[in-house]
Design a protein around this motif. Structure first.
Motif, mmCIF file in Angstrom:
data_model
loop_
_atom_site.group_PDB
_atom_site.id
_atom_site.type_symbol
_atom_site.label_atom_id
_atom_site.label_comp_id
_atom_site.label_asym_id
_atom_site.label_seq_id
_atom_site.Cartn_x
_atom_site.Cartn_y
_atom_site.Cartn_z
ATOM 1 N N ASN A 140 0.855 -1.182 0.000
ATOM 2 C CA ASN A 140 0.000 0.000 0.000
ATOM 3 C C ASN A 140 0.890 1.230 0.000
ATOM 4 O O ASN A 140 2.067 1.165 0.375
ATOM 5 N N CYS A 160 6.270 9.775 -1.408
ATOM 6 C CA CYS A 160 5.296 8.816 -0.887
ATOM 7 C C CYS A 160 5.896 7.974 0.228
ATOM 8 O O CYS A 160 7.121 7.914 0.408
ATOM 9 N N THR A 254 1.190 7.110 -14.313
ATOM 10 C CA THR A 254 1.164 5.832 -13.608
ATOM 11 C C THR A 254 2.407 5.644 -12.754
ATOM 12 O O THR A 254 3.448 6.265 -12.974
ATOM 13 N N TRP A 271 -2.324 -5.793 -3.753
ATOM 14 C CA TRP A 271 -2.633 -4.591 -2.981
ATOM 15 C C TRP A 271 -3.241 -4.983 -1.647
ATOM 16 O O TRP A 271 -4.057 -5.902 -1.571
ATOM 17 N N VAL A 281 -4.201 2.771 -1.981
ATOM 18 C CA VAL A 281 -3.427 3.981 -2.277
ATOM 19 C C VAL A 281 -4.215 5.172 -1.760
ATOM 20 O O VAL A 281 -5.345 5.424 -2.211
ATOM 21 N N HIS A 297 -7.933 8.435 -8.886
ATOM 22 C CA HIS A 297 -6.807 7.510 -8.992
ATOM 23 C C HIS A 297 -7.328 6.093 -8.846
ATOM 24 O O HIS A 297 -8.365 5.849 -8.225
ATOM 25 N N LYS A 298 -6.615 5.156 -9.452
ATOM 26 C CA LYS A 298 -7.057 3.758 -9.477
ATOM 27 C C LYS A 298 -5.838 2.848 -9.369
ATOM 28 O O LYS A 298 -4.789 3.128 -9.962
ATOM 29 N N SER A 299 -5.987 1.748 -8.625
ATOM 30 C CA SER A 299 -4.923 0.759 -8.475
ATOM 31 C C SER A 299 -5.332 -0.525 -9.176
ATOM 32 O O SER A 299 -6.513 -0.890 -9.204
ATOM 33 N N SER A 300 -4.358 -1.240 -9.723
ATOM 34 C CA SER A 300 -4.636 -2.465 -10.463
ATOM 35 C C SER A 300 -3.452 -3.417 -10.328
ATOM 36 O O SER A 300 -2.349 -3.028 -9.949
ATOM 37 N N GLU A 315 0.116 -1.481 -10.437
ATOM 38 C CA GLU A 315 0.056 -0.174 -11.086
ATOM 39 C C GLU A 315 -0.884 0.750 -10.333
ATOM 40 O O GLU A 315 -1.905 0.307 -9.782
ATOM 41 N N VAL A 316 -0.514 2.031 -10.329
ATOM 42 C CA VAL A 316 -1.372 3.097 -9.804
ATOM 43 C C VAL A 316 -1.555 4.118 -10.911
ATOM 44 O O VAL A 316 -0.573 4.581 -11.506
ATOM 45 N N HIS A 317 -2.793 4.464 -11.219
ATOM 46 C CA HIS A 317 -3.102 5.424 -12.273
ATOM 47 C C HIS A 317 -3.633 6.708 -11.638
ATOM 48 O O HIS A 317 -4.597 6.671 -10.850
#
Length: 556
Positions: A140, A160, A254, A271, A281, A297-300, A315-317
């Motif tokens: 995370n 971060c 990303t 995640w 995130v 934002h989106k995590s995948s 990935e984090v977008h």
């Protein structure tokens, strides 16, 4: 009394020796014996010998403390295997040896992380059989800041907290005397003694770990063997941008996290989600960017296959929307005003040549300078951007306004030439005709055209006086050049004026004055342009904003 590994065996022999030495020997020998006895006692004390001089008749041992080693060889290593290969059963047996023998935390950690028990080179759950299962690493992130978004270099900077969590059964202490401790936070230097995942950032250009005032690293172990590893990082990441709609664009940047060496057979990234609503995130509430707004934002989870194998990745977008206010104030409004200044020049008389030329050139140079400043802030891409279309059309409008005046000037000169030729054909051949008379007639015709006076309404005397007043500047110049011919020139001019006036003033009734002077072709071109250019510019604005506000750019 019993002394281990000593020459004295019984208390009786000890007492007999003392009696003989103290009562049957000389005084010199007595003192020598006493010194020897004291020296012997000191030697025994130096080797941690404890002698009990109690009167108990039972034999007692002098106990020498020697720590008993734990039999690690039978529990951890195998004589016929490599020393760094563990099995799950052996790991649990080694951990069970650490029960109840540590009185301090230092002793406990020394036993727990001892090289003979724990080898950081071997990942958790590794066995020498084919049934070895991969270790699952939960991750995370907490984003502090997003800054340094550059269109030229196509990159951005992220500060971060990066956290990783996994299970390592070799660090289990739930069966030890320290099982009541909920968690143990280790010193940051002990990170080098614990196995950690080989996670790295695939799309990073540069990265650094903060070390002020101490290395910003946290490692924490829990009784069940769970390990938490957190660190603060500053990452400079690449962000490919699509600038077709710039500055009305939205961008997607990303963060790509992957395993560098371990394949999917060894390690799996996921995640961290403790509950269904947990967000792996998180973004700081104080996050501010000068030129972008973080909309979502989106995590995948993903996988990457290379020539060396298949690797886990996350990935984090970040979905960013550009703030348009800066470009509206600094680019769009100034360019609109520049175009309006060029359009205002149509209302200036075309005979004011310096004014019209100055306005046209200044507007062209202003738009060119604005366009150059914007291009210096953008990469040299092959496609056309929205700002390129805007500045190009503004340059076309102001340049067209400058060309319009050139066309008007050409039309005006042609009309003047035609009018002069027409007047010459109407003038009779007079005996006293001279170049001065021709110039007088040209001035009179121009004034008549500008409605300064109407020759049809003037009688012979008034026409004579008006034309004579027009000759005064020319007569003054002639007098300065040739004072001797002053009188003859004035007489000839007056005679010519009288003759021309008599010929050009027939005794007819004068027509009524017109309500407004008629426009010639040059004035008509200015009049039409003063409406055509603004209307065209308004239509261009409508089309421009409708197209680029509704355009969708594919980021795949």
């Amino acid at each position: 009394m019993y002394v281990k590994n000593g020459p004295l065996q019984t208390k009786k022999s000890w007492l007999n020796l003392l009696t003989v030495c103290l009562f049957k020997q000389s005084s010199m020998f007595k003192w020598q014996f006493i010194i020897f006895l004291v020296y012997t006692i000191l030697i025994y004390r130096s080797v941690n010998c404890q002698v009990d001089f109690s009167d108990d008749d039972e034999e007692e041992e002098i106990k020498i403390y020697q720590p008993k080693p734990i039999d690690y060889v039978n529990n951890v290593y195998s004589a016929n295997k490599a020393p760094n290969v563990y099995s799950m059963s052996n790991q649990n047996q080694a951990n069970n040896q650490l029960v109840g023998s540590e009185k301090t935390m230092e002793q406990f950690l020394d036993r727990l992380l001892h090289e003979s028990v724990y080898d950081r080179r071997i990942r958790p759950f590794y066995t020498d059989s084919k049934d070895s299962k991969p270790v699952t690493v939960l991750m995370n992130m907490h984003i502090n800041t997003i800054s340094g978004i550059s269109e030229v270099n196509m990159e951005y900077t992220v500060d971060c907290f990066f956290r990783q969590e996994w299970f390592d059964p070799r660090l289990t202490y739930s069966n030890s005397s320290w099982k009541h401790v909920e968690d143990i936070t280790l010193h940051y230097d002990l990170v080098n003694k614990v196995w950690t995942p080989d996670a790295f950032f695939r799309n990073s250009k540069d990265a650094k770990s903060h070390k002020i005032t101490v290395p910003n690293r946290l490692i924490r172990i829990f009784p069940e063997g769970r390990v938490l590893f957190s660190q603060r990082l500053t990452l400079r990441l690449e962000c490919p941008m699509k600038l077709q709609k710039f500055p009305l664009d939205n961008q997607t940047c990303t963060i790509n996290i992957g395993s560098f060496g371990y394949t999917l057979k060894d390690i799996i990234f996921e995640w961290s989600k403790t509950t269904a609503n947990t967000i792996p995130v998180t973004i700081s509430n104080k996050l501010e960017m000068p030129d972008f707004i973080l909309t979502a934002h989106k995590s995948s989870v993903c996988q990457r296959k290379t020539s060396t194998g298949a690797y886990a990745c996350l990935e984090v977008h970040f979905y960013l929307k550009r703030s348009f206010g800066y470009y509206l104030v600094q680019v769009y409004i100034p360019s609109i005003l520049t175009c309006l200044i060029a359009f205002v020049s149509f209302w200036v008389d075309y005979k004011a040549v310096p004014a019209r030329i100055s306005v046209g050139l200044l507007t062209v140079l202003t738009v060119t300078t604005q366009s150059s400043g914007i291009r210096s802030q953008l990469p040299k891409v092959s496609y056309i951007k929205a700002i390129d279309v805007w500045m190009s059309f503004c340059l076309v409008f102001v340049f067209a306004a400058l060309l319009e005046y050139a066309v008007v000037n050409v039309i005006a000169r042609k009309q003047e030439l035609k009018r002069l030729n027409k007047r010459k054909s109407q003038i009779p051949k007079l005996a006293n005709y001279s170049p001065t008379n021709e110039k007088v007639l040209m001035i009179g015709n121009r004034l008549a055209h500008m409605n300064s006076y109407n020759k049809c309404d003037l009688d012979h005397n008034n026409s004579h006086e008006a034309l004579e007043s027009l000759l005064q500047p020319n007569l003054s110049n002639s007098i300065k050049k040739n004072p001797q011919s002053n009188h003859s020139l004035h007489v000839d001019s007056v005679v010519s004026i009288s003759g021309v006036s008599q010929q050009s003033s027939p005794p007819v009734a004068s027509p009524p004055l017109p309500s407004s002077p008629p426009r010639d072709d040059a004035q008509m071109v200015d009049f039409v342009s003063s409406f055509l250019f603004p209307i065209t510019f308004i239509v261009f604005n409508i089309v421009y904003w409708m197209v680029y506000l509704n355009m969708q750019v594919n980021f795949e």
